[in-house]
Design a protein around this motif. Sequence first.
Motif, PDB file in Angstrom:
ATOM      1  N   ILE A 207      52.178  22.450  55.838  1.00  0.00           N
ATOM      2  CA  ILE A 207      51.150  21.992  54.907  1.00  0.00           C
ATOM      3  C   ILE A 207      51.221  23.988  54.318  1.00  0.00           C
ATOM      4  N   LYS A 208      50.736  23.440  52.876  1.00  0.00           N
ATOM      5  CA  LYS A 208      50.520  24.703  52.420  1.00  0.00           C
ATOM      6  C   LYS A 208      49.081  25.098  52.647  1.00  0.00           C
ATOM      7  N   LYS A 209      48.545  26.188  52.747  1.00  0.00           N
ATOM      8  CA  LYS A 209      47.077  26.206  52.874  1.00  0.00           C
ATOM      9  C   LYS A 209      46.401  27.057  51.512  1.00  0.00           C
ATOM     10  N   VAL A 210      45.523  26.856  50.840  1.00  0.00           N
ATOM     11  CA  VAL A 210      45.335  27.286  49.212  1.00  0.00           C
ATOM     12  C   VAL A 210      43.668  27.612  49.215  1.00  0.00           C
ATOM     13  N   GLY A 211      43.526  28.692  49.142  1.00  0.00           N
ATOM     14  CA  GLY A 211      42.151  28.991  49.422  1.00  0.00           C
ATOM     15  C   GLY A 211      42.010  29.441  47.473  1.00  0.00           C
ATOM     16  N   VAL A 212      41.100  28.823  46.720  1.00  0.00           N
ATOM     17  CA  VAL A 212      39.859  28.262  46.656  1.00  0.00           C
ATOM     18  C   VAL A 212      39.067  28.960  46.289  1.00  0.00           C
ATOM     19  N   PHE A 213      38.707  29.812  44.511  1.00  0.00           N
ATOM     20  CA  PHE A 213      37.760  30.682  43.953  1.00  0.00           C
ATOM     21  C   PHE A 213      37.663  30.722  42.926  1.00  0.00           C
ATOM     22  N   VAL A 214      36.368  31.393  42.587  1.00  0.00           N
ATOM     23  CA  VAL A 214      35.636  31.249  41.402  1.00  0.00           C
ATOM     24  C   VAL A 214      35.349  32.524  41.329  1.00  0.00           C
ATOM     25  N   ASN A 215      35.417  32.843  39.696  1.00  0.00           N
ATOM     26  CA  ASN A 215      35.587  34.207  39.495  1.00  0.00           C
ATOM     27  C   ASN A 215      35.640  34.679  40.505  1.00  0.00           C
ATOM     28  N   GLU A 216      36.141  34.771  41.458  1.00  0.00           N
ATOM     29  CA  GLU A 216      35.872  36.431  42.555  1.00  0.00           C
ATOM     30  C   GLU A 216      36.539  37.223  42.040  1.00  0.00           C
ATOM     31  N   SER A 217      36.388  38.930  42.512  1.00  0.00           N
ATOM     32  CA  SER A 217      36.812  39.799  42.355  1.00  0.00           C
ATOM     33  C   SER A 217      38.856  39.734  43.420  1.00  0.00           C
ATOM     34  N   ILE A 218      39.466  40.867  42.644  1.00  0.00           N
ATOM     35  CA  ILE A 218      41.255  41.041  43.528  1.00  0.00           C
ATOM     36  C   ILE A 218      41.099  40.823  44.559  1.00  0.00           C
ATOM     37  N   PRO A 219      40.135  42.494  44.832  1.00  0.00           N
ATOM     38  CA  PRO A 219      40.158  42.436  46.549  1.00  0.00           C
ATOM     39  C   PRO A 219      39.473  41.626  47.358  1.00  0.00           C
ATOM     40  N   VAL A 220      38.479  40.577  47.481  1.00  0.00           N
ATOM     41  CA  VAL A 220      38.408  40.030  47.999  1.00  0.00           C
ATOM     42  C   VAL A 220      39.176  38.756  48.306  1.00  0.00           C
ATOM     43  N   ILE A 221      40.381  37.950  46.973  1.00  0.00           N
ATOM     44  CA  ILE A 221      40.734  37.169  46.664  1.00  0.00           C
ATOM     45  C   ILE A 221      42.294  37.587  48.202  1.00  0.00           C
ATOM     46  N   LEU A 222      42.426  38.816  47.909  1.00  0.00           N
ATOM     47  CA  LEU A 222      43.863  39.139  48.747  1.00  0.00           C
ATOM     48  C   LEU A 222      43.556  39.347  50.359  1.00  0.00           C
ATOM     49  N   GLU A 223      41.686  39.545  50.467  1.00  0.00           N
ATOM     50  CA  GLU A 223      41.271  39.743  51.787  1.00  0.00           C
ATOM     51  C   GLU A 223      41.178  38.839  52.548  1.00  0.00           C
ATOM     52  N   LYS A 224      41.170  37.800  52.248  1.00  0.00           N
ATOM     53  CA  LYS A 224      40.947  36.346  51.984  1.00  0.00           C
ATOM     54  C   LYS A 224      42.523  35.650  52.660  1.00  0.00           C
ATOM     55  N   THR A 225      43.479  36.094  51.436  1.00  0.00           N
ATOM     56  CA  THR A 225      44.873  35.694  51.321  1.00  0.00           C
ATOM     57  C   THR A 225      45.001  36.701  52.821  1.00  0.00           C
TER      58      THR A 225
END
Length: 210
Positions: free
Chosen positions: A48-66
Amino acid sequence: MGIKICGMKYPGNILEVGSLLPDYMGFIFWGKSARYFDGIMPDLPKSIKKVGVFVNESIPVILEKTAKYDLQAIQLHGQESAEFCLDLKSQIDATIEIIKVFSVDDTFDFEVLKPFETVCDYFLFDTKGKLPGGNGTTFDWKVLVNYPSSKPFFLSGGIGIEEMGAVNEISKTNLPIYAIDVNSKFEIEPGLKNIQLCRDVAMQRLHQNK
């Protein structure tokens, strides 16, 4: 055709849905969503691939959650530009997929897809509505006859059991539908999935793929 079950929130429910082995499970990291995920991620089957859904988020936050949740895919559900996608792509592991969402109505201009062709792995077509997603309504899939690309895409927007017949019909066309994305019509309440409905759609998918 694969299946993505999105808007997961509660650990026990996540494990129950995970036992059905969907191809993808989506976790929403947009604070205004009723399905916002900020909990403990249970161990899921590796398939199962886990997908993070983001809305107009900054790249640092996306990287942190990933990194925190060991995500295998990033879904961009806002007004992110092609330049943003390219920048993100340059900063993540090459195995992590980028899914760019487009909100569709009867007047959707497919020309807007061109700049994104080389900077994301998949498109996702959702219904244009008040919220970025989870509006529970379908768009007229006939507009997809104008799809000019060979890039595979996720079909989303108000898909429930009642729509599976139409999904099966559109899957017989030459459109490169990679997976369906289901959410609100499979819920008891926001973020809590109805396991029987999820099992039903999983079984329908297996029957269709035979």
